[in-house]
Write a protein that holds these residues in place. Structure first.
Motif: not given
Length: 91
Positions: A19-23
């Protein structure tokens, strides 16, 4: 049954990383897509946005995806301005 439990636990633990990577990536892409808007910003807003973009890219390079996403999100919020629309001086 142990294999399924282990898989579910592993998936749950890695989800925040993805999720952090995607954000981070999504927000940096949005900023890149709005680069034409960034060039029309006045001072000091333009410099503040550029500082957040630079900090986001540096955080990503250092592997700190949460900080990257945070800086990129702040830059996007600055572009949106108080009205929620993309902020430009062009009128």
């Amino acid at each position: 049954m142990k294999r399924i439990s282990a898989f579910v636990i592993a998936a749950a633990l890695t989800a925040p990383v993805f999720a952090a990577d995607d954000l981070c990536d999504v927000n940096l892409q949005k900023l890149a897509d709005n680069s034409a808007i960034t060039t029309t910003l006045g001072s000091p807003l333009k410099e503040q946005v550029e500082e957040h973009v630079k900090a986001a890219k540096e955080a990503k390079a250092a592997g700190n995806l949460e900080e990257c996403g945070s800086h990129a999100e702040q830059a996007l919020q600055m572009l949106k301005g108080p009205s929620g629309d993309t902020n430009t001086d062009a009128g």
